[in-house]
Design a protein around this motif. Sequence first.
Motif, PDB file in Angstrom:
ATOM      1  N   ASN A 172      10.654   5.618  -7.344  1.00  0.00           N
ATOM      2  CA  ASN A 172      11.412   4.443  -6.287  1.00  0.00           C
ATOM      3  C   ASN A 172      11.879   5.335  -5.081  1.00  0.00           C
ATOM      4  OD1 ASN A 172      11.885   1.702  -7.555  1.00  0.00           O
ATOM      5  ND2 ASN A 172      12.036   3.037  -9.301  1.00  0.00           N
ATOM      6  N   ILE A 173      12.439   6.427  -5.292  1.00  0.00           N
ATOM      7  CA  ILE A 173      12.915   7.015  -4.308  1.00  0.00           C
ATOM      8  C   ILE A 173      11.836   7.456  -3.308  1.00  0.00           C
ATOM      9  CG2 ILE A 173      13.950   9.419  -3.449  1.00  0.00           C
ATOM     10  CD1 ILE A 173      15.630   9.553  -5.913  1.00  0.00           C
ATOM     11  N   ALA A 174      10.785   7.626  -3.797  1.00  0.00           N
ATOM     12  CA  ALA A 174       9.643   8.274  -2.779  1.00  0.00           C
ATOM     13  C   ALA A 174       9.166   6.759  -2.114  1.00  0.00           C
ATOM     14  CB  ALA A 174       8.430   8.585  -3.505  1.00  0.00           C
ATOM     15  N   SER A 175       9.043   5.816  -2.724  1.00  0.00           N
ATOM     16  CA  SER A 175       8.774   4.441  -2.238  1.00  0.00           C
ATOM     17  C   SER A 175       9.422   3.987  -1.177  1.00  0.00           C
ATOM     18  CB  SER A 175       8.671   3.577  -3.344  1.00  0.00           C
ATOM     19  OG  SER A 175       7.992   2.297  -2.842  1.00  0.00           O
ATOM     20  N   GLY A 176      10.924   4.290  -1.325  1.00  0.00           N
ATOM     21  CA  GLY A 176      12.032   3.722  -0.563  1.00  0.00           C
ATOM     22  C   GLY A 176      11.802   4.634   0.779  1.00  0.00           C
ATOM     23  N   LEU A 177      11.667   5.880   0.502  1.00  0.00           N
ATOM     24  CA  LEU A 177      11.415   6.835   1.897  1.00  0.00           C
ATOM     25  C   LEU A 177      10.342   6.396   2.750  1.00  0.00           C
ATOM     26  CD1 LEU A 177      12.472  10.279   0.324  1.00  0.00           C
ATOM     27  CD2 LEU A 177      13.968   9.016   1.614  1.00  0.00           C
ATOM     28  N   LEU A 178       9.256   5.834   2.252  1.00  0.00           N
ATOM     29  CA  LEU A 178       8.204   5.449   3.027  1.00  0.00           C
ATOM     30  C   LEU A 178       8.247   3.974   3.318  1.00  0.00           C
ATOM     31  CD1 LEU A 178       7.008   8.230   2.171  1.00  0.00           C
ATOM     32  CD2 LEU A 178       4.657   7.168   1.643  1.00  0.00           C
ATOM     33  N   GLY A 179       9.358   3.280   3.300  1.00  0.00           N
ATOM     34  CA  GLY A 179       9.580   2.035   3.878  1.00  0.00           C
ATOM     35  C   GLY A 179       9.047   1.078   2.823  1.00  0.00           C
ATOM     36  N   ALA A 180       8.809   1.199   1.775  1.00  0.00           N
ATOM     37  CA  ALA A 180       8.427   0.328   0.581  1.00  0.00           C
ATOM     38  C   ALA A 180       9.544  -0.247  -0.205  1.00  0.00           C
ATOM     39  CB  ALA A 180       7.153   0.916   0.050  1.00  0.00           C
ATOM     40  N   PHE A 181       9.273  -0.695  -1.020  1.00  0.00           N
ATOM     41  CA  PHE A 181      10.173  -1.300  -2.292  1.00  0.00           C
ATOM     42  C   PHE A 181      10.401  -0.669  -3.634  1.00  0.00           C
ATOM     43  CE2 PHE A 181       5.952  -3.492  -1.781  1.00  0.00           C
ATOM     44  CZ  PHE A 181       5.292  -3.538  -3.071  1.00  0.00           C
ATOM     45  N   LEU A 183       0.963  -1.149  -0.141  1.00  0.00           N
ATOM     46  CA  LEU A 183       0.121  -0.096   0.114  1.00  0.00           C
ATOM     47  C   LEU A 183       0.866   1.286  -0.070  1.00  0.00           C
ATOM     48  CD1 LEU A 183      -2.659  -1.214   2.596  1.00  0.00           C
ATOM     49  CD2 LEU A 183      -2.980  -0.915   0.050  1.00  0.00           C
ATOM     50  N   TYR A 184       1.891   1.284   0.810  1.00  0.00           N
ATOM     51  CA  TYR A 184       3.101   2.383   0.745  1.00  0.00           C
ATOM     52  C   TYR A 184       3.376   2.544  -0.396  1.00  0.00           C
ATOM     53  CZ  TYR A 184       2.520   1.628   5.917  1.00  0.00           C
ATOM     54  OH  TYR A 184       2.184   1.705   7.094  1.00  0.00           O
ATOM     55  N   ALA A 185       3.955   1.552  -1.213  1.00  0.00           N
ATOM     56  CA  ALA A 185       4.695   1.841  -2.628  1.00  0.00           C
ATOM     57  C   ALA A 185       3.515   2.368  -3.570  1.00  0.00           C
ATOM     58  CB  ALA A 185       5.035   0.455  -2.983  1.00  0.00           C
ATOM     59  N   SER A 186       2.263   1.664  -3.429  1.00  0.00           N
ATOM     60  CA  SER A 186       1.060   2.364  -4.238  1.00  0.00           C
ATOM     61  C   SER A 186       0.646   3.620  -4.071  1.00  0.00           C
ATOM     62  CB  SER A 186       0.013   1.304  -4.282  1.00  0.00           C
ATOM     63  OG  SER A 186       0.334  -0.140  -4.560  1.00  0.00           O
ATOM     64  N   ILE A 187       1.012   4.421  -2.812  1.00  0.00           N
ATOM     65  CA  ILE A 187       0.729   5.558  -2.763  1.00  0.00           C
ATOM     66  C   ILE A 187       1.727   6.283  -3.037  1.00  0.00           C
ATOM     67  CG2 ILE A 187       0.348   7.083  -0.538  1.00  0.00           C
ATOM     68  CD1 ILE A 187      -1.306   4.736   1.085  1.00  0.00           C
ATOM     69  N   ALA A 188       2.939   6.013  -2.599  1.00  0.00           N
ATOM     70  CA  ALA A 188       3.986   7.011  -3.019  1.00  0.00           C
ATOM     71  C   ALA A 188       4.600   7.098  -4.215  1.00  0.00           C
ATOM     72  CB  ALA A 188       5.335   6.559  -1.903  1.00  0.00           C
ATOM     73  N   ALA A 189       4.704   5.998  -5.071  1.00  0.00           N
ATOM     74  CA  ALA A 189       5.136   5.920  -6.442  1.00  0.00           C
ATOM     75  C   ALA A 189       4.403   6.977  -7.411  1.00  0.00           C
ATOM     76  CB  ALA A 189       5.523   4.473  -6.740  1.00  0.00           C
ATOM     77  N   PRO A 190       3.098   6.837  -7.401  1.00  0.00           N
ATOM     78  CA  PRO A 190       2.571   7.558  -8.374  1.00  0.00           C
ATOM     79  C   PRO A 190       2.566   9.174  -8.142  1.00  0.00           C
ATOM     80  CG  PRO A 190       0.915   5.774  -7.598  1.00  0.00           C
ATOM     81  CD  PRO A 190       2.121   5.655  -6.608  1.00  0.00           C
ATOM     82  N   ILE A 191       2.734   9.446  -6.767  1.00  0.00           N
ATOM     83  CA  ILE A 191       2.848  10.948  -6.288  1.00  0.00           C
ATOM     84  C   ILE A 191       4.319  11.288  -6.998  1.00  0.00           C
ATOM     85  CG2 ILE A 191       3.083  12.554  -4.567  1.00  0.00           C
ATOM     86  CD1 ILE A 191       1.101  10.706  -3.238  1.00  0.00           C
ATOM     87  N   THR A 228       5.571   7.056   7.442  1.00  0.00           N
ATOM     88  CA  THR A 228       6.382   8.316   7.794  1.00  0.00           C
ATOM     89  C   THR A 228       7.962   8.490   6.873  1.00  0.00           C
ATOM     90  OG1 THR A 228       7.706   7.185   9.660  1.00  0.00           O
ATOM     91  CG2 THR A 228       5.630   8.572  10.252  1.00  0.00           C
ATOM     92  N   VAL A 229       8.175   9.368   6.597  1.00  0.00           N
ATOM     93  CA  VAL A 229       9.225   9.481   5.915  1.00  0.00           C
ATOM     94  C   VAL A 229      10.470   9.414   6.627  1.00  0.00           C
ATOM     95  CG1 VAL A 229      10.580  10.976   3.981  1.00  0.00           C
ATOM     96  CG2 VAL A 229       8.007  11.010   3.771  1.00  0.00           C
ATOM     97  N   SER A 230      11.288   8.415   6.182  1.00  0.00           N
ATOM     98  CA  SER A 230      12.571   8.170   6.861  1.00  0.00           C
ATOM     99  C   SER A 230      13.430   7.510   5.840  1.00  0.00           C
ATOM    100  CB  SER A 230      12.330   7.381   8.025  1.00  0.00           C
ATOM    101  OG  SER A 230      11.653   5.986   7.897  1.00  0.00           O
ATOM    102  N   LEU A 231      14.970   7.932   6.204  1.00  0.00           N
ATOM    103  CA  LEU A 231      15.951   6.860   5.592  1.00  0.00           C
ATOM    104  C   LEU A 231      16.153   5.486   6.374  1.00  0.00           C
ATOM    105  CD1 LEU A 231      18.606   9.776   4.803  1.00  0.00           C
ATOM    106  CD2 LEU A 231      17.187   8.237   3.157  1.00  0.00           C
ATOM    107  N   PRO A 232      16.048   4.303   5.864  1.00  0.00           N
ATOM    108  CA  PRO A 232      16.293   3.132   6.305  1.00  0.00           C
ATOM    109  C   PRO A 232      17.948   2.993   6.862  1.00  0.00           C
ATOM    110  CG  PRO A 232      16.030   2.862   4.105  1.00  0.00           C
ATOM    111  CD  PRO A 232      15.925   4.144   4.226  1.00  0.00           C
ATOM    112  N   SER A 233      18.012   2.570   7.908  1.00  0.00           N
ATOM    113  CA  SER A 233      19.243   2.313   8.486  1.00  0.00           C
ATOM    114  C   SER A 233      20.169   1.360   7.670  1.00  0.00           C
ATOM    115  CB  SER A 233      19.396   1.715   9.762  1.00  0.00           C
ATOM    116  OG  SER A 233      20.786   1.510  10.472  1.00  0.00           O
ATOM    117  N   THR A 234      21.469   1.643   7.321  1.00  0.00           N
ATOM    118  CA  THR A 234      22.532   0.578   6.574  1.00  0.00           C
ATOM    119  C   THR A 234      23.213   0.073   7.651  1.00  0.00           C
ATOM    120  OG1 THR A 234      24.077   2.438   6.388  1.00  0.00           O
ATOM    121  CG2 THR A 234      22.195   2.231   4.703  1.00  0.00           C
TER     122      THR A 234
END
Length: 573
Positions: A298-307, A52-60, A241-247
């Motif tokens: 892809n960046i929007a999807s990644g920032l929202l914790g998706a794929f 759901l997060y990917a489907s929300i973030a990516a189109p935007i 929430t928008v966040s950078l995943p830990s590496t």
Amino acid sequence: MILSIPGFRGMRGYQAGWLPNDISAGLAVAAVGLPSAIAYPAIVGLPLATGLYASIAAPIGYALFGPSRILIVGPDAATMTVLAAAVTSILNSLPADAPVDRTTIASLIALCVGGICLAARLLRLGVVATFLSRPILVGFFAGVSVSIIVGQIGRLTAVKIQSDGLIAPFLELISKWATIHWPSLLLGLSMFFLLQIVRASRLPVPGPVIVVVVSAILSALFNFQQMGIAVVGDVPFALPTVSLPSTTGLPLDQIVLGAAAVFLVSLGSGIVAARSFASRTGETVDANQELVGLGAGNIASGLLGAFPVSVSDSRTAICLSAGGKSQLAGVVSAAALIATLLYFNDILRILPIPALGAILVAAALSLIDVAELKRIWRISRAEFVFALITMWGAISFGVLAGVVIAIAATLVYLLHKMMFPRDALLGRIPGHDGFYKLHRFPEAVPIPGFALCMIQGSVLFFNADYVRERIRTIAASLPVKTRWLVLDAGAIAQIDSTAVAMLDDVRADLATNGITLGVAELHAEVKAMLHRSGALARIGPQYVFEDAEDAIRGFTIWQNKQSSTSDAGRTVP
């Protein structure tokens, strides 16, 4: 009324009259996208909410920076399968007690894919999208589809399958026959057949939507969870929430490699889809600008914790058929999914897992383009073989290895096409201008004492030996009185130092047989290389001609001189 919305490339020149179309199209896209948003994360073993997060973030993200008015990006079965292989490979390389989950890795890969897209745009590498040919992609997706189908065995039967590959999971299922949960299997098969009935009936409502509604109603009526049928379970009410995943503790080199594999497949299939839809809408596809749109998604999807995401064929087709006019449809679909996440959690919670497995199986089957495989078989047997090799690689060695095999197959295919350039002897047809291939036109006749040979293709290190042997074979078949053999180089775009050395050998071989080598219609780059190497000087400037007609004139002059010399040498008795 025309609206200009800064930043939203896909909505430039927006007309207020388009709004009703975009709203209805966006709701339709959300309805179709919801089942895949719920089902696709299971391929990777991710939480349902990530879909759901990917489907929300990516189109935007795409609406902000993507060039197309109509393309919708989101979860994609082929991309998810490549992602699953990458995530599994990374997890296997980590210690068993490493505090890292799949969601973190998937989010990092999404961000890396976005970064690769933007870097490729800066370097104008949109041409990479054409690197995997359509036959290779068709074969790869067929292999991916089989992998997806095999991966649903556990969800349809409630049997924990640990084997990989094509045959082993079925053998494991047979060995665990007694543990099959038959109500789950019956439900999954029923939903799969419902999907086929809807597809065959061409109903206006998409099959996955009907399956989600029907299975949710059945789950509520019969309490599937108490019957032992697995359900989705709790879905978080909160928005992402928008966040950078830990590496921390992650092998960044493997993440980048996994992202590169996802990027290649995602971009290749995405550009093919973009061009397919552009042919219907009249848009022009700029692969380099599409890199920006996909990168943003892809960046929007990644920032929202998706794929990672790609162009979604099904969502774009629905948007187009529902009358969508701009990227506002994608934004509306994202808003509808936000509302679903906030207010329809109870319905999502009771969705049965076997029904989602059925949706994935049906989606996987749609990736097998049998009609296209038949068309490739009719057109080119060689390309069909490469498609099968790629399909076999994805099935037998896993999806990541399948990507490597797809790339290798593409390189082999290109080399095969270039290793054996065609050649032909040319002659004249009485009463016609120009030159004609002797093997194609029986009425064409060679010029006595003169052979004109065309080489069709670049001559480089990997095919120079083949070209040498072909010229030798041609020279051996020429009439005894042939004195000149001129290479028509009009179709030779490139040569290298190996080819230059080969031409020197050919010139020497012909000279021993009393045949002079000439060249005609050299391209500027080829001519410059031959000049720098001294090959032109060794051939002789008098045997370098502007075109074939010039070569004929040169041969005629030479022939006349030979005749004059012969006549002058005669003695009168």
